[in-house]
Design a protein around this motif. Structure first.
Motif, short mmCIF file in Angstrom:
data_model
loop_
_atom_site.label_atom_id
_atom_site.label_comp_id
_atom_site.label_asym_id
_atom_site.label_seq_id
_atom_site.Cartn_x
_atom_site.Cartn_y
_atom_site.Cartn_z
N SER A 1 69.63 101.72 -55.64
CA SER A 1 68.82 100.73 -56.34
C SER A 1 67.35 101.14 -56.41
O SER A 1 66.78 101.62 -55.42
N ASP A 2 66.76 100.92 -57.55
CA ASP A 2 65.32 101.17 -57.70
C ASP A 2 64.47 100.10 -57.03
O ASP A 2 63.28 100.30 -56.80
N LEU A 3 65.06 98.95 -56.74
CA LEU A 3 64.33 97.85 -56.13
C LEU A 3 64.32 97.89 -54.61
O LEU A 3 63.48 97.27 -53.97
N ASP A 4 65.29 98.61 -54.04
CA ASP A 4 65.45 98.63 -52.58
C ASP A 4 64.90 99.90 -51.97
O ASP A 4 64.95 100.97 -52.58
N THR A 5 64.41 99.76 -50.75
CA THR A 5 63.92 100.89 -49.97
C THR A 5 64.64 100.88 -48.63
O THR A 5 64.72 99.84 -47.98
N VAL A 6 65.16 102.03 -48.23
CA VAL A 6 65.82 102.19 -46.94
C VAL A 6 65.14 103.34 -46.21
O VAL A 6 65.13 104.47 -46.71
N LEU A 7 64.56 103.04 -45.07
CA LEU A 7 63.93 104.07 -44.24
C LEU A 7 64.68 104.18 -42.92
O LEU A 7 65.24 103.19 -42.43
N VAL A 8 64.68 105.39 -42.37
CA VAL A 8 65.28 105.61 -41.05
C VAL A 8 64.22 106.20 -40.12
O VAL A 8 63.30 106.91 -40.56
N ALA A 9 64.38 105.89 -38.85
CA ALA A 9 63.56 106.50 -37.80
C ALA A 9 64.47 107.44 -37.02
O ALA A 9 65.55 107.03 -36.57
N GLN A 10 64.05 108.69 -36.90
CA GLN A 10 64.86 109.70 -36.23
C GLN A 10 64.08 110.33 -35.09
O GLN A 10 62.85 110.44 -35.15
N ASN A 11 64.81 110.79 -34.07
CA ASN A 11 64.17 111.54 -33.00
C ASN A 11 64.07 113.01 -33.42
O ASN A 11 64.49 113.38 -34.52
N LYS A 12 63.51 113.84 -32.56
CA LYS A 12 63.28 115.24 -32.95
C LYS A 12 64.58 116.02 -33.14
O LYS A 12 64.61 117.04 -33.81
N GLN A 13 65.69 115.50 -32.59
CA GLN A 13 66.99 116.14 -32.80
C GLN A 13 67.65 115.69 -34.10
O GLN A 13 68.70 116.20 -34.48
N GLY A 14 67.04 114.71 -34.79
CA GLY A 14 67.57 114.24 -36.05
C GLY A 14 68.48 113.03 -35.95
O GLY A 14 68.98 112.54 -36.97
N ALA A 15 68.71 112.54 -34.75
CA ALA A 15 69.56 111.35 -34.59
C ALA A 15 68.82 110.12 -35.11
O ALA A 15 67.60 109.96 -34.88
N ILE A 16 69.54 109.25 -35.79
CA ILE A 16 68.94 108.03 -36.31
C ILE A 16 68.88 106.99 -35.20
O ILE A 16 69.89 106.68 -34.57
N LEU A 17 67.68 106.47 -34.97
CA LEU A 17 67.45 105.49 -33.92
C LEU A 17 67.38 104.08 -34.47
O LEU A 17 67.68 103.11 -33.76
N ALA A 18 66.95 103.95 -35.74
CA ALA A 18 66.73 102.63 -36.33
C ALA A 18 66.62 102.79 -37.84
O ALA A 18 66.43 103.90 -38.35
N PHE A 19 66.71 101.66 -38.52
CA PHE A 19 66.54 101.66 -39.97
C PHE A 19 65.92 100.33 -40.41
O PHE A 19 65.92 99.34 -39.66
N ILE A 20 65.40 100.34 -41.63
CA ILE A 20 64.84 99.13 -42.25
C ILE A 20 65.21 99.15 -43.73
O ILE A 20 65.25 100.22 -44.34
#
Length: 145
Positions: A38-57
């Protein structure tokens, strides 16, 4: 070191695992795919230095308003400021896009999230009775920018 970036479809399994572990009404794969496209939605992820996803918004932008749809942190990474970092990214995007108001709904029982939102300038505006599938109320909150 935490790295924040836009989510990709390849990250959906990790994102969906966090969603399923933290959200009693977890989103379906089809829903996640539509949000990413979607052009209206934004999804961000927070990753550690190993690339594992810790959280999202996830938020949606329509004209001059944003609505926070979902934010979650993996259980083992909570209380480390990661959700606040993601919220700050949303606020930066709001500033860039000349947003005037950000809205969200939060479970009435989720006092930790409500406290974070208040700390970040949100205030409760009303309650939606029996909003969630399990009958729990939602507290509507907003931040005027």
């Amino acid at each position: 070191m935490i790295h924040i970036s836009h989510a990709t479809s390849e990250q959906l399994p990790e994102i969906m695992a966090i969603d399923a572990a933290t959200n009693s009404s977890a989103w379906s794969l089809a829903w996640w795919q539509s949000v990413l496209q979607s052009d209206l939605d934004t999804v961000l992820v927070a990753q550690n230095k190993q690339g594992a996803i810790l959280a999202f918004i996830v938020w949606q932008t329509i004209v001059d308003e944003m609505e926070l749809h979902l934010i979650a942190t993996a259980t083992e990474y909570r209380q480390q400021g990661i959700a606040q970092m993601l919220m700050q990214e949303m606020f930066q995007a709001a500033s860039t896009a000349n947003i005037v108001r950000i809205m969200l709904e939060v479970r009435a029982s989720n006092h930790a999230a409500q406290n974070l939102y208040r700390k970040l300038g949100f205030s409760a505006t009303t309650v939606r009775q029996k909003y969630y599938r399990d009958g729990e109320d939602a507290v509507l909150m907003e931040k005027i920018i």
